[in-house]
Design a protein around this motif. Structure first.
Motif, short mmCIF file in Angstrom:
data_model
loop_
_atom_site.label_atom_id
_atom_site.label_comp_id
_atom_site.label_asym_id
_atom_site.label_seq_id
_atom_site.Cartn_x
_atom_site.Cartn_y
_atom_site.Cartn_z
N THR A 89 0.81 -1.22 0.00
CA THR A 89 0.00 0.00 0.00
C THR A 89 0.85 1.27 0.00
O THR A 89 0.52 2.25 -0.67
CB THR A 89 -0.95 0.01 1.21
N THR A 90 1.94 1.28 0.74
CA THR A 90 2.79 2.48 0.79
C THR A 90 3.33 2.83 -0.59
O THR A 90 3.32 4.00 -1.01
CB THR A 90 3.96 2.26 1.77
N SER A 91 3.76 1.79 -1.32
CA SER A 91 4.25 2.04 -2.69
C SER A 91 3.13 2.52 -3.59
O SER A 91 3.34 3.38 -4.45
CB SER A 91 4.86 0.75 -3.25
N LEU A 92 1.93 1.96 -3.38
CA LEU A 92 0.78 2.39 -4.17
C LEU A 92 0.46 3.85 -3.92
O LEU A 92 0.22 4.62 -4.85
CB LEU A 92 -0.43 1.51 -3.84
N ARG A 93 0.48 4.26 -2.64
CA ARG A 93 0.19 5.65 -2.31
C ARG A 93 1.24 6.59 -2.89
O ARG A 93 0.93 7.66 -3.42
CB ARG A 93 0.13 5.82 -0.79
N ALA A 94 2.50 6.16 -2.81
CA ALA A 94 3.58 6.97 -3.38
C ALA A 94 3.40 7.13 -4.89
O ALA A 94 3.61 8.22 -5.44
CB ALA A 94 4.93 6.33 -3.07
N ALA A 95 2.99 6.04 -5.56
CA ALA A 95 2.77 6.11 -7.00
C ALA A 95 1.61 7.06 -7.32
O ALA A 95 1.67 7.83 -8.29
CB ALA A 95 2.47 4.72 -7.56
N GLN A 96 0.54 7.01 -6.51
CA GLN A 96 -0.60 7.91 -6.73
C GLN A 96 -0.19 9.36 -6.58
O GLN A 96 -0.56 10.23 -7.38
CB GLN A 96 -1.73 7.57 -5.76
N LEU A 97 0.58 9.65 -5.52
CA LEU A 97 1.03 11.03 -5.29
C LEU A 97 1.94 11.49 -6.42
O LEU A 97 1.88 12.65 -6.85
CB LEU A 97 1.76 11.12 -3.94
N LYS A 98 2.79 10.60 -6.89
CA LYS A 98 3.71 10.94 -7.98
C LYS A 98 2.93 11.27 -9.25
O LYS A 98 3.22 12.25 -9.94
CB LYS A 98 4.67 9.78 -8.22
#
Length: 583
Positions: free
Chosen positions: A305-314
Protein backbone atom coordinates in the motif's frame (compact mmCIF):
# COMPACT_ATOMS: atom_id res chain seq x y z
CA UNK A 1 -13.80 -77.49 34.12
CA UNK A 2 -13.32 -74.08 35.64
CA UNK A 3 -9.70 -74.04 34.45
CA UNK A 4 -10.85 -74.98 30.96
CA UNK A 5 -13.39 -72.14 30.90
CA UNK A 6 -10.76 -69.74 32.15
CA UNK A 7 -8.37 -70.83 29.39
CA UNK A 8 -11.11 -70.40 26.80
CA UNK A 9 -11.71 -66.86 28.12
CA UNK A 10 -8.01 -66.08 27.86
CA UNK A 11 -7.81 -67.50 24.37
CA UNK A 12 -10.83 -65.47 23.35
CA UNK A 13 -9.14 -62.32 24.59
CA UNK A 14 -6.26 -63.14 22.25
CA UNK A 15 -8.73 -63.36 19.39
CA UNK A 16 -9.94 -59.80 18.74
CA UNK A 17 -12.14 -60.78 15.80
CA UNK A 18 -14.24 -63.00 18.03
CA UNK A 19 -14.50 -60.50 20.88
CA UNK A 20 -15.48 -57.63 18.55
CA UNK A 21 -17.60 -59.86 16.26
CA UNK A 22 -15.50 -58.56 13.36
CA UNK A 23 -16.21 -60.00 9.88
CA UNK A 24 -13.33 -58.27 8.11
CA UNK A 25 -11.41 -61.33 6.95
CA UNK A 26 -8.87 -59.16 5.13
CA UNK A 27 -7.53 -57.82 8.44
CA UNK A 28 -4.05 -59.28 9.26
CA UNK A 29 -5.25 -60.11 12.82
CA UNK A 30 -8.29 -62.11 11.66
CA UNK A 31 -7.80 -65.79 12.55
CA UNK A 32 -4.52 -65.19 14.39
CA UNK A 33 -3.99 -66.24 17.99
CA UNK A 34 -1.29 -65.75 20.55
CA UNK A 35 -0.40 -62.15 19.44
CA UNK A 36 -2.12 -58.86 20.28
CA UNK A 37 -3.92 -57.23 17.34
CA UNK A 38 -1.92 -54.01 17.66
CA UNK A 39 1.29 -55.88 17.00
CA UNK A 40 -0.09 -57.65 13.97
CA UNK A 41 -1.83 -54.69 12.30
CA UNK A 42 1.00 -52.19 12.86
CA UNK A 43 -0.09 -48.57 12.27
CA UNK A 44 -3.56 -49.53 11.01
CA UNK A 45 -6.83 -50.21 12.76
CA UNK A 46 -9.86 -51.05 10.65
CA UNK A 47 -10.09 -48.27 8.02
CA UNK A 48 -7.82 -45.79 9.81
CA UNK A 49 -4.06 -45.44 9.26
CA UNK A 50 -1.84 -43.59 11.76
CA UNK A 51 1.49 -41.95 11.09
CA UNK A 52 3.04 -43.32 14.27
CA UNK A 53 2.40 -46.42 16.32
CA UNK A 54 1.97 -44.45 19.58
CA UNK A 55 -0.76 -42.39 17.94
CA UNK A 56 -2.61 -45.58 17.13
CA UNK A 57 -2.32 -46.73 20.75
CA UNK A 58 -3.61 -43.43 22.14
CA UNK A 59 -6.36 -42.62 19.63
CA UNK A 60 -7.54 -46.15 18.87
CA UNK A 61 -6.35 -48.91 21.23
CA UNK A 62 -6.81 -47.04 24.51
CA UNK A 63 -10.44 -46.43 23.51
CA UNK A 64 -11.06 -49.99 22.27
CA UNK A 65 -13.23 -52.29 24.49
CA UNK A 66 -11.03 -55.27 23.53
CA UNK A 67 -7.95 -53.45 24.82
CA UNK A 68 -9.84 -52.52 28.01
CA UNK A 69 -10.65 -56.20 28.62
CA UNK A 70 -7.01 -57.11 28.21
CA UNK A 71 -6.08 -54.48 30.80
CA UNK A 72 -8.43 -56.13 33.28
CA UNK A 73 -6.36 -59.34 33.11
CA UNK A 74 -3.66 -57.69 35.17
CA UNK A 75 -6.02 -57.30 38.14
CA UNK A 76 -4.70 -59.16 41.08
CA UNK A 77 -1.14 -58.96 39.92
CA UNK A 78 1.56 -56.92 41.53
CA UNK A 79 0.91 -53.27 42.21
CA UNK A 80 4.21 -52.35 40.52
CA UNK A 81 3.04 -53.91 37.22
CA UNK A 82 -0.19 -51.93 37.32
CA UNK A 83 1.68 -48.71 38.07
CA UNK A 84 4.16 -49.39 35.29
CA UNK A 85 1.39 -49.95 32.73
CA UNK A 86 -0.46 -46.80 33.73
CA UNK A 87 2.78 -44.82 33.67
CA UNK A 88 3.53 -46.08 30.17
CA UNK A 89 0.06 -45.07 29.00
CA UNK A 90 0.46 -41.62 30.54
CA UNK A 91 3.92 -41.23 29.00
CA UNK A 92 2.59 -42.19 25.59
CA UNK A 93 -0.23 -39.68 25.85
CA UNK A 94 2.10 -36.86 26.90
CA UNK A 95 4.60 -37.82 24.24
CA UNK A 96 1.89 -37.68 21.62
CA UNK A 97 0.79 -34.25 22.82
CA UNK A 98 4.35 -32.95 22.66
CA UNK A 99 4.75 -34.48 19.26
CA UNK A 100 1.55 -32.78 18.07
CA UNK A 101 2.77 -29.43 19.41
CA UNK A 102 6.11 -29.89 17.70
CA UNK A 103 4.33 -30.68 14.44
CA UNK A 104 2.11 -27.60 14.85
CA UNK A 105 5.14 -25.43 15.53
CA UNK A 106 6.92 -26.93 12.57
CA UNK A 107 3.94 -26.21 10.31
CA UNK A 108 3.75 -22.66 11.71
CA UNK A 109 7.45 -22.16 10.96
CA UNK A 110 6.90 -23.40 7.42
CA UNK A 111 3.85 -21.16 7.01
CA UNK A 112 5.69 -18.09 8.30
CA UNK A 113 8.69 -18.91 6.16
CA UNK A 114 6.48 -19.12 3.06
CA UNK A 115 4.80 -15.85 4.05
CA UNK A 116 8.15 -14.10 4.52
CA UNK A 117 9.33 -15.41 1.16
CA UNK A 118 6.10 -14.22 -0.44
CA UNK A 119 6.36 -10.77 1.14
CA UNK A 120 9.99 -10.60 0.09
CA UNK A 121 9.00 -11.32 -3.52
CA UNK A 122 6.20 -8.75 -3.33
CA UNK A 123 8.63 -6.10 -2.06
CA UNK A 124 11.13 -6.98 -4.76
CA UNK A 125 8.47 -6.74 -7.47
CA UNK A 126 6.84 -3.52 -6.28
CA UNK A 127 10.14 -1.71 -5.67
CA UNK A 128 10.66 -1.64 -9.45
CA UNK A 129 7.19 -0.28 -10.25
CA UNK A 130 6.18 3.37 -10.15
CA UNK A 131 2.72 3.44 -11.76
CA UNK A 132 -0.55 2.82 -9.95
CA UNK A 133 -1.84 0.44 -12.60
CA UNK A 134 1.31 -1.71 -12.59
CA UNK A 135 1.40 -1.93 -8.78
CA UNK A 136 -2.26 -2.96 -8.53
CA UNK A 137 -1.85 -5.51 -11.31
CA UNK A 138 1.14 -6.96 -9.42
CA UNK A 139 -0.92 -7.17 -6.20
CA UNK A 140 -3.80 -8.85 -8.01
CA UNK A 141 -1.43 -11.36 -9.60
CA UNK A 142 0.01 -12.27 -6.18
CA UNK A 143 -3.49 -12.59 -4.72
CA UNK A 144 -4.89 -14.81 -7.47
CA UNK A 145 -1.82 -16.85 -8.47
CA UNK A 146 -1.61 -20.43 -7.20
CA UNK A 147 1.97 -19.73 -6.16
CA UNK A 148 0.64 -16.73 -4.17
CA UNK A 149 -2.57 -16.65 -2.15
CA UNK A 150 -4.57 -18.64 -4.68
CA UNK A 151 -7.91 -16.78 -4.63
CA UNK A 152 -10.12 -17.30 -7.69
CA UNK A 153 -10.89 -13.61 -8.28
CA UNK A 154 -9.98 -10.18 -6.92
CA UNK A 155 -11.57 -6.74 -7.46
CA UNK A 156 -10.06 -3.35 -6.59
CA UNK A 157 -12.07 -0.22 -5.70
CA UNK A 158 -10.18 3.05 -5.11
CA UNK A 159 -10.95 6.61 -4.10
CA UNK A 160 -10.83 9.08 -6.93
CA UNK A 161 -11.50 12.78 -7.13
CA UNK A 162 -14.69 12.19 -5.10
CA UNK A 163 -13.58 11.33 -1.57
CA UNK A 164 -17.08 10.09 -0.65
CA UNK A 165 -17.07 7.43 -3.37
CA UNK A 166 -15.06 4.33 -4.28
CA UNK A 167 -14.88 3.58 -7.98
CA UNK A 168 -14.14 0.20 -9.51
CA UNK A 169 -10.71 0.24 -11.11
CA UNK A 170 -9.27 -3.20 -11.79
CA UNK A 171 -10.10 -6.90 -11.54
CA UNK A 172 -8.25 -10.16 -12.14
CA UNK A 173 -9.71 -13.62 -12.56
CA UNK A 174 -11.96 -15.62 -14.89
CA UNK A 175 -15.45 -14.34 -15.67
CA UNK A 176 -17.02 -17.80 -16.13
CA UNK A 177 -16.38 -21.46 -15.12
CA UNK A 178 -15.37 -22.25 -18.70
CA UNK A 179 -12.81 -19.44 -18.71
CA UNK A 180 -11.58 -20.58 -15.29
CA UNK A 181 -10.98 -24.10 -16.61
CA UNK A 182 -9.07 -22.88 -19.64
CA UNK A 183 -6.94 -20.52 -17.52
CA UNK A 184 -6.07 -23.27 -15.04
CA UNK A 185 -4.99 -25.55 -17.89
CA UNK A 186 -2.68 -22.82 -19.16
CA UNK A 187 -1.35 -22.17 -15.66
CA UNK A 188 -0.61 -25.88 -15.17
CA UNK A 189 2.02 -25.54 -17.87
CA UNK A 190 3.69 -22.75 -15.87
CA UNK A 191 3.45 -24.57 -12.55
CA UNK A 192 6.50 -23.82 -10.45
CA UNK A 193 7.12 -20.39 -12.00
CA UNK A 194 7.99 -17.66 -9.53
CA UNK A 195 5.58 -14.88 -8.62
CA UNK A 196 7.99 -12.43 -10.23
CA UNK A 197 7.76 -14.21 -13.59
CA UNK A 198 3.97 -14.39 -13.38
CA UNK A 199 3.75 -10.65 -12.63
CA UNK A 200 6.16 -9.86 -15.45
CA UNK A 201 4.08 -11.95 -17.84
CA UNK A 202 0.85 -10.33 -16.64
CA UNK A 203 2.20 -6.82 -17.25
CA UNK A 204 2.81 -7.70 -20.87
CA UNK A 205 -0.76 -8.96 -21.41
CA UNK A 206 -3.02 -6.16 -22.64
CA UNK A 207 -5.94 -8.53 -22.03
CA UNK A 208 -5.60 -8.24 -18.25
CA UNK A 209 -6.14 -4.48 -18.42
CA UNK A 210 -9.22 -4.79 -20.63
CA UNK A 211 -10.73 -8.10 -19.56
CA UNK A 212 -14.54 -8.48 -19.32
CA UNK A 213 -14.22 -8.62 -15.52
CA UNK A 214 -12.27 -5.33 -15.46
CA UNK A 215 -14.84 -3.63 -17.71
CA UNK A 216 -17.70 -4.71 -15.45
CA UNK A 217 -15.81 -3.57 -12.34
CA UNK A 218 -15.01 -0.18 -13.88
CA UNK A 219 -18.75 0.56 -14.19
CA UNK A 220 -19.36 0.08 -10.44
CA UNK A 221 -19.02 2.43 -7.48
CA UNK A 222 -19.44 2.20 -3.69
CA UNK A 223 -20.73 5.26 -1.78
CA UNK A 224 -18.99 5.85 1.56
CA UNK A 225 -22.15 6.53 3.53
CA UNK A 226 -23.88 4.71 6.36
CA UNK A 227 -26.84 3.90 4.10
CA UNK A 228 -24.47 2.66 1.39
CA UNK A 229 -24.50 -0.91 2.74
CA UNK A 230 -21.92 -3.13 4.39
CA UNK A 231 -19.39 -3.63 1.59
CA UNK A 232 -17.98 -0.12 2.05
CA UNK A 233 -17.19 -0.92 5.71
CA UNK A 234 -14.39 -3.11 4.42
CA UNK A 235 -12.43 0.12 3.91
CA UNK A 236 -11.70 0.07 7.67
CA UNK A 237 -11.39 -3.64 8.54
CA UNK A 238 -11.45 -7.19 7.17
CA UNK A 239 -15.02 -8.39 6.60
CA UNK A 240 -16.44 -11.78 5.65
CA UNK A 241 -19.72 -11.30 3.78
CA UNK A 242 -22.36 -13.63 2.35
CA UNK A 243 -24.84 -12.66 -0.33
CA UNK A 244 -27.72 -13.08 2.14
CA UNK A 245 -26.13 -10.38 4.37
CA UNK A 246 -26.58 -7.74 1.66
CA UNK A 247 -29.64 -5.50 2.06
CA UNK A 248 -29.07 -2.19 0.26
CA UNK A 249 -29.68 -1.68 -3.45
CA UNK A 250 -26.06 -0.73 -4.15
CA UNK A 251 -24.64 -3.81 -2.36
CA UNK A 252 -27.04 -6.10 -4.20
CA UNK A 253 -26.18 -4.44 -7.52
CA UNK A 254 -22.44 -5.00 -6.94
CA UNK A 255 -22.96 -8.64 -5.89
CA UNK A 256 -25.19 -9.29 -8.90
CA UNK A 257 -22.80 -7.59 -11.35
CA UNK A 258 -19.71 -9.43 -10.08
CA UNK A 259 -21.45 -12.71 -9.24
CA UNK A 260 -20.45 -12.59 -5.56
CA UNK A 261 -21.77 -15.27 -3.21
CA UNK A 262 -19.37 -15.62 -0.27
CA UNK A 263 -16.48 -13.18 -0.27
CA UNK A 264 -13.97 -11.27 1.82
CA UNK A 265 -13.35 -7.51 1.81
CA UNK A 266 -9.89 -6.18 2.76
CA UNK A 267 -8.93 -2.50 3.25
CA UNK A 268 -6.23 -0.76 1.22
CA UNK A 269 -4.96 1.81 3.71
CA UNK A 270 -1.87 3.51 5.07
CA UNK A 271 -1.51 4.79 8.61
CA UNK A 272 -2.72 8.23 7.48
CA UNK A 273 -5.33 7.53 4.82
CA UNK A 274 -7.71 4.96 3.35
CA UNK A 275 -7.19 4.41 -0.36
CA UNK A 276 -9.89 1.82 -1.11
CA UNK A 277 -10.64 -1.88 -0.71
CA UNK A 278 -10.13 -5.28 -2.35
CA UNK A 279 -12.84 -7.93 -2.72
CA UNK A 280 -11.75 -11.59 -3.12
CA UNK A 281 -13.69 -14.83 -3.50
CA UNK A 282 -13.38 -18.49 -4.52
CA UNK A 283 -16.53 -18.75 -6.59
CA UNK A 284 -15.24 -21.48 -8.92
CA UNK A 285 -13.40 -23.77 -6.49
CA UNK A 286 -15.94 -23.23 -3.68
CA UNK A 287 -13.12 -23.13 -1.13
CA UNK A 288 -14.00 -21.23 2.04
CA UNK A 289 -12.09 -18.02 2.71
CA UNK A 290 -10.70 -18.60 6.21
CA UNK A 291 -9.46 -16.02 8.73
CA UNK A 292 -5.96 -17.33 8.00
CA UNK A 293 -6.45 -16.55 4.28
CA UNK A 294 -7.75 -13.10 5.16
CA UNK A 295 -4.75 -12.46 7.42
CA UNK A 296 -2.32 -13.33 4.61
CA UNK A 297 -4.31 -11.14 2.20
CA UNK A 298 -4.16 -8.21 4.62
CA UNK A 299 -0.40 -8.57 5.06
CA UNK A 300 0.28 -8.71 1.30
CA UNK A 301 -1.96 -5.70 0.59
CA UNK A 302 -0.54 -3.72 3.52
CA UNK A 303 2.98 -4.47 2.32
CA UNK A 304 2.26 -2.88 -1.06
CA UNK A 305 0.00 0.00 0.00
CA UNK A 306 2.79 2.48 0.79
CA UNK A 307 4.25 2.04 -2.69
CA UNK A 308 0.78 2.39 -4.17
CA UNK A 309 0.19 5.65 -2.31
CA UNK A 310 3.58 6.97 -3.38
CA UNK A 311 2.77 6.11 -7.00
CA UNK A 312 -0.60 7.91 -6.73
CA UNK A 313 1.03 11.03 -5.29
CA UNK A 314 3.71 10.94 -7.98
CA UNK A 315 1.12 10.67 -10.75
CA UNK A 316 -0.98 13.44 -9.16
CA UNK A 317 2.09 15.68 -8.91
CA UNK A 318 2.96 14.94 -12.52
CA UNK A 319 -0.57 15.93 -13.62
CA UNK A 320 -0.39 19.14 -11.59
CA UNK A 321 2.97 20.02 -13.11
CA UNK A 322 1.60 19.38 -16.62
CA UNK A 323 -1.44 21.50 -15.79
CA UNK A 324 0.78 24.32 -14.55
CA UNK A 325 2.93 24.08 -17.66
CA UNK A 326 -0.19 24.21 -19.84
CA UNK A 327 -1.52 27.22 -17.91
CA UNK A 328 1.86 28.93 -18.20
CA UNK A 329 1.91 28.31 -21.96
CA UNK A 330 -1.58 29.77 -22.27
CA UNK A 331 -0.60 32.80 -20.23
CA UNK A 332 2.49 33.35 -22.36
CA UNK A 333 0.40 32.98 -25.51
CA UNK A 334 -2.20 35.43 -24.18
CA UNK A 335 0.55 37.83 -23.17
CA UNK A 336 2.06 37.65 -26.64
CA UNK A 337 -1.36 38.22 -28.16
CA UNK A 338 -1.95 41.17 -25.87
CA UNK A 339 1.41 42.69 -26.77
CA UNK A 340 0.70 42.15 -30.44
CA UNK A 341 -2.76 43.66 -30.03
CA UNK A 342 -1.24 46.61 -28.19
CA UNK A 343 1.29 47.17 -30.98
CA UNK A 344 -1.46 46.91 -33.58
CA UNK A 345 -3.70 49.23 -31.61
CA UNK A 346 -0.92 51.79 -31.18
CA UNK A 347 -0.16 51.47 -34.86
CA UNK A 348 -3.85 52.02 -35.62
CA UNK A 349 -3.96 55.04 -33.33
CA UNK A 350 -0.89 56.50 -35.02
CA UNK A 351 -2.42 55.77 -38.41
CA UNK A 352 -5.65 57.51 -37.38
CA UNK A 353 -3.68 60.51 -36.14
CA UNK A 354 -1.69 60.64 -39.37
CA UNK A 355 -4.86 60.30 -41.46
CA UNK A 356 -6.42 63.12 -39.50
CA UNK A 357 -3.35 65.34 -39.86
CA UNK A 358 -3.06 64.60 -43.60
CA UNK A 359 -6.77 64.88 -44.31
CA UNK A 360 -7.18 68.40 -42.89
CA UNK A 361 -4.69 70.14 -45.24
CA UNK A 362 -5.79 67.90 -48.10
CA UNK A 363 -9.37 69.11 -47.73
CA UNK A 364 -8.12 72.69 -47.80
CA UNK A 365 -6.08 72.03 -50.94
CA UNK A 366 -9.07 70.46 -52.66
CA UNK A 367 -11.40 73.28 -51.57
CA UNK A 368 -9.14 76.04 -52.79
CA UNK A 369 -8.56 74.19 -56.06
CA UNK A 370 -12.33 73.95 -56.64
CA UNK A 371 -12.75 77.68 -55.92
CA UNK A 372 -10.11 78.56 -58.52
CA UNK A 373 -11.76 76.20 -60.99
CA UNK A 374 -15.18 77.77 -60.45
CA UNK A 375 -13.83 81.34 -60.91
CA UNK A 376 -12.79 80.53 -64.46
CA UNK A 377 -9.79 82.89 -64.36
CA UNK A 378 -7.30 80.17 -65.33
CA UNK A 379 -7.19 79.00 -68.91
CA UNK A 380 -5.29 76.50 -71.02
CA UNK A 381 -2.61 74.32 -69.43
CA UNK A 382 -3.03 76.00 -66.02
CA UNK A 383 -6.68 75.00 -65.93
CA UNK A 384 -5.72 71.43 -66.85
CA UNK A 385 -3.16 71.34 -64.04
CA UNK A 386 -5.76 72.70 -61.59
CA UNK A 387 -8.17 69.96 -62.68
CA UNK A 388 -5.48 67.36 -61.96
CA UNK A 389 -4.94 68.82 -58.47
CA UNK A 390 -8.71 68.69 -57.78
CA UNK A 391 -9.08 65.10 -58.95
CA UNK A 392 -6.00 63.84 -57.08
CA UNK A 393 -7.06 65.62 -53.88
CA UNK A 394 -10.52 64.04 -54.14
CA UNK A 395 -9.02 60.63 -54.82
CA UNK A 396 -6.73 60.94 -51.76
CA UNK A 397 -9.67 62.05 -49.55
CA UNK A 398 -11.69 58.98 -50.54
CA UNK A 399 -8.70 56.71 -49.97
CA UNK A 400 -8.08 58.18 -46.51
CA UNK A 401 -11.77 57.74 -45.61
CA UNK A 402 -11.64 54.03 -46.55
CA UNK A 403 -8.38 53.58 -44.64
CA UNK A 404 -9.83 55.30 -41.58
CA UNK A 405 -12.90 53.07 -41.60
CA UNK A 406 -10.73 49.94 -41.72
CA UNK A 407 -8.52 51.14 -38.84
CA UNK A 408 -11.48 51.80 -36.55
CA UNK A 409 -13.33 48.57 -37.44
CA UNK A 410 -14.40 46.46 -34.42
CA UNK A 411 -14.94 42.70 -34.28
CA UNK A 412 -17.85 42.62 -31.86
CA UNK A 413 -19.08 39.59 -29.92
CA UNK A 414 -21.10 39.15 -26.75
CA UNK A 415 -18.91 38.67 -23.67
CA UNK A 416 -19.11 38.71 -19.88
CA UNK A 417 -17.33 41.78 -18.50
CA UNK A 418 -16.73 40.02 -15.17
CA UNK A 419 -14.91 37.22 -16.98
CA UNK A 420 -12.78 39.72 -18.92
CA UNK A 421 -11.82 41.33 -15.59
CA UNK A 422 -10.97 37.92 -14.11
CA UNK A 423 -8.81 37.01 -17.12
CA UNK A 424 -6.90 40.28 -16.84
CA UNK A 425 -6.37 39.78 -13.09
CA UNK A 426 -5.09 36.24 -13.67
CA UNK A 427 -2.73 37.51 -16.35
CA UNK A 428 -1.26 40.09 -13.97
CA UNK A 429 -1.27 37.90 -10.88
CA UNK A 430 2.49 37.46 -10.79
CA UNK A 431 3.04 41.23 -11.08
CA UNK A 432 0.58 41.89 -8.24
CA UNK A 433 2.46 39.40 -6.08
CA UNK A 434 5.90 40.77 -6.96
CA UNK A 435 4.81 44.33 -6.11
CA UNK A 436 2.97 43.14 -2.93
CA UNK A 437 -0.26 44.67 -4.17
CA UNK A 438 -3.57 43.46 -2.75
CA UNK A 439 -6.33 43.09 -5.33
CA UNK A 440 -9.90 43.40 -4.04
CA UNK A 441 -12.78 42.47 -6.34
CA UNK A 442 -16.50 43.14 -5.94
CA UNK A 443 -18.00 41.82 -9.17
CA UNK A 444 -21.79 41.98 -9.39
CA UNK A 445 -23.30 38.59 -10.31
CA UNK A 446 -25.65 38.26 -13.24
CA UNK A 447 -24.31 41.15 -15.29
CA UNK A 448 -25.76 41.35 -18.82
CA UNK A 449 -23.41 40.58 -21.67
CA UNK A 450 -21.84 43.40 -23.68
CA UNK A 451 -20.92 43.43 -27.34
CA UNK A 452 -17.20 44.12 -27.39
CA UNK A 453 -14.03 43.51 -29.34
CA UNK A 454 -12.31 41.16 -26.88
CA UNK A 455 -8.79 42.03 -27.98
CA UNK A 456 -9.29 45.78 -27.82
CA UNK A 457 -11.37 45.88 -24.62
CA UNK A 458 -8.80 43.67 -22.91
CA UNK A 459 -6.15 46.17 -23.96
CA UNK A 460 -8.13 48.90 -22.19
CA UNK A 461 -8.19 47.08 -18.85
CA UNK A 462 -4.53 46.03 -19.15
CA UNK A 463 -3.52 49.67 -19.74
CA UNK A 464 -5.44 50.84 -16.67
CA UNK A 465 -4.08 48.03 -14.46
CA UNK A 466 -0.52 48.74 -15.61
CA UNK A 467 -0.96 52.43 -14.85
CA UNK A 468 -2.23 51.54 -11.36
CA UNK A 469 0.73 49.22 -10.79
CA UNK A 470 3.20 51.92 -11.80
CA UNK A 471 1.38 54.54 -9.70
CA UNK A 472 1.52 52.35 -6.57
CA UNK A 473 5.02 50.94 -6.98
CA UNK A 474 5.16 48.65 -3.93
CA UNK A 475 2.74 47.74 -1.10
CA UNK A 476 -0.66 49.04 -2.05
CA UNK A 477 -4.18 48.08 -3.06
CA UNK A 478 -6.30 48.03 -6.20
CA UNK A 479 -10.10 47.84 -5.99
CA UNK A 480 -12.25 46.59 -8.89
CA UNK A 481 -16.03 46.88 -8.88
CA UNK A 482 -18.71 46.11 -11.49
CA UNK A 483 -22.42 46.85 -11.55
CA UNK A 484 -25.27 47.48 -13.95
CA UNK A 485 -27.49 50.55 -14.25
CA UNK A 486 -29.68 52.09 -16.99
CA UNK A 487 -28.87 49.35 -19.49
CA UNK A 488 -25.16 49.96 -19.07
CA UNK A 489 -22.42 47.94 -17.42
CA UNK A 490 -20.04 49.93 -15.22
CA UNK A 491 -16.49 49.02 -14.23
CA UNK A 492 -14.56 51.04 -11.65
CA UNK A 493 -10.83 50.51 -11.05
CA UNK A 494 -9.38 52.44 -8.12
CA UNK A 495 -5.83 52.36 -6.79
CA UNK A 496 -4.01 53.66 -3.73
CA UNK A 497 -1.21 55.18 -5.80
CA UNK A 498 0.32 58.64 -5.75
CA UNK A 499 -2.55 60.25 -7.67
CA UNK A 500 -2.55 62.85 -10.46
CA UNK A 501 -2.50 66.62 -10.03
CA UNK A 502 -5.46 68.67 -11.31
CA UNK A 503 -3.42 70.43 -13.99
CA UNK A 504 -2.47 67.12 -15.57
CA UNK A 505 -5.76 65.29 -15.01
CA UNK A 506 -7.53 67.11 -17.87
CA UNK A 507 -4.91 65.96 -20.40
CA UNK A 508 -4.75 62.33 -19.27
CA UNK A 509 -6.46 61.02 -22.46
CA UNK A 510 -4.51 63.24 -24.87
CA UNK A 511 -2.25 61.27 -27.27
CA UNK A 512 1.48 61.42 -26.43
CA UNK A 513 0.82 63.07 -23.07
CA UNK A 514 2.52 61.17 -20.24
CA UNK A 515 3.61 61.69 -16.65
CA UNK A 516 6.13 58.82 -16.84
CA UNK A 517 9.75 59.14 -17.91
CA UNK A 518 9.60 56.20 -20.30
CA UNK A 519 5.91 56.34 -21.23
CA UNK A 520 4.66 56.71 -24.82
CA UNK A 521 1.56 58.70 -23.86
CA UNK A 522 -0.61 56.49 -26.08
CA UNK A 523 -1.98 53.93 -23.60
CA UNK A 524 -4.84 55.94 -22.06
CA UNK A 525 -5.49 57.79 -25.31
CA UNK A 526 -5.91 54.45 -27.01
CA UNK A 527 -8.16 53.19 -24.17
CA UNK A 528 -10.31 56.33 -24.52
CA UNK A 529 -10.62 55.81 -28.30
CA UNK A 530 -11.54 52.11 -27.93
CA UNK A 531 -14.24 52.78 -25.30
CA UNK A 532 -15.71 55.54 -27.47
CA UNK A 533 -15.74 53.20 -30.49
CA UNK A 534 -17.77 50.75 -28.37
CA UNK A 535 -20.36 53.42 -27.63
CA UNK A 536 -19.23 53.70 -24.02
CA UNK A 537 -17.55 56.27 -21.86
CA UNK A 538 -14.44 56.49 -19.68
CA UNK A 539 -13.72 59.10 -17.02
CA UNK A 540 -11.10 59.60 -14.34
CA UNK A 541 -10.98 61.22 -10.91
CA UNK A 542 -7.88 61.59 -8.76
CA UNK A 543 -6.39 63.37 -5.78
CA UNK A 544 -2.67 63.87 -5.36
CA UNK A 545 -1.35 61.46 -2.72
CA UNK A 546 -4.68 59.57 -2.36
CA UNK A 547 -5.01 57.53 -5.53
CA UNK A 548 -6.84 57.46 -8.86
CA UNK A 549 -10.19 56.02 -10.00
CA UNK A 550 -11.21 55.14 -13.58
CA UNK A 551 -14.91 54.66 -14.36
CA UNK A 552 -15.83 52.83 -17.58
CA UNK A 553 -19.33 52.32 -18.96
CA UNK A 554 -20.32 49.99 -21.80
CA UNK A 555 -23.78 49.49 -23.34
CA UNK A 556 -25.41 46.21 -22.31
CA UNK A 557 -26.50 43.81 -25.01
CA UNK A 558 -29.91 43.22 -23.36
CA UNK A 559 -32.31 45.46 -21.45
CA UNK A 560 -32.25 45.01 -17.65
CA UNK A 561 -33.97 46.70 -14.71
CA UNK A 562 -32.16 50.05 -14.29
CA UNK A 563 -30.35 51.02 -11.10
CA UNK A 564 -28.79 54.37 -10.15
CA UNK A 565 -25.27 54.74 -11.60
CA UNK A 566 -22.63 56.10 -9.24
CA UNK A 567 -20.01 58.52 -10.48
CA UNK A 568 -16.28 57.92 -10.84
CA UNK A 569 -14.44 57.80 -7.56
CA UNK A 570 -17.56 56.92 -5.53
CA UNK A 571 -16.42 53.36 -4.94
CA UNK A 572 -14.41 53.40 -1.73
CA UNK A 573 -13.45 50.56 0.57
CA UNK A 574 -16.18 47.90 0.10
CA UNK A 575 -17.50 45.87 3.01
CA UNK A 576 -15.75 42.59 3.82
CA UNK A 577 -18.81 40.58 2.80
CA UNK A 578 -18.60 41.97 -0.75
CA UNK A 579 -14.84 41.57 -1.28
CA UNK A 580 -13.08 38.82 -3.18
CA UNK A 581 -9.44 39.19 -2.17
CA UNK A 582 -6.54 38.21 -4.41
CA UNK A 583 -2.88 38.75 -3.63
Amino acid sequence: MEASDQNNGVDKLNRCWEYLNCTNTECPAHGRTGLPCWEITGHRCRERVFARFEEKLIQCCFKCPFFSQLKKRIKGRRWADITLLESLEDALIRSSKYSTKVEDLYMEVIRRSKLMNLLGEVSKIISRLDKEEDIILAILTVITAREGLGFNRAFVFLKGAEYDLLRGKYALGPSSPEEAGSIWKILDKDYGSSIEKLVSKGQKLHYLRNSPLTRVTADLSIPLTEDGGIIFKGIDEIRFIKKNDLKTRNDLHIARSLGLEEFCVCPIATAEDSLGLIIVDNIFTGKEVTPEDAHLLEMVVSHATTSLRAAQLKESLKKNVESLKSTYRKLKLNEERMMKAERLAISGELTSSMIHEIKNPLVSIGGFARNLWNNGQLQGSDREKLEIIMNEALRLEKYLEKLQSRVGELKLEEADVNQIIEDNCNLLQMEFREHRIELLKSLAPGLPACKVDLVKITEVFLNIFHNSLEAIGQDGSIWVKTWKADNEVFVEIEDSGEGISKDRLGRIFTPFFTTKEKGSGLGLALAHRIIKDHGGNISVSSMKGKGTSFLISLPAAAEQNPQPAPSAGSFKYPSDSMIDKTI
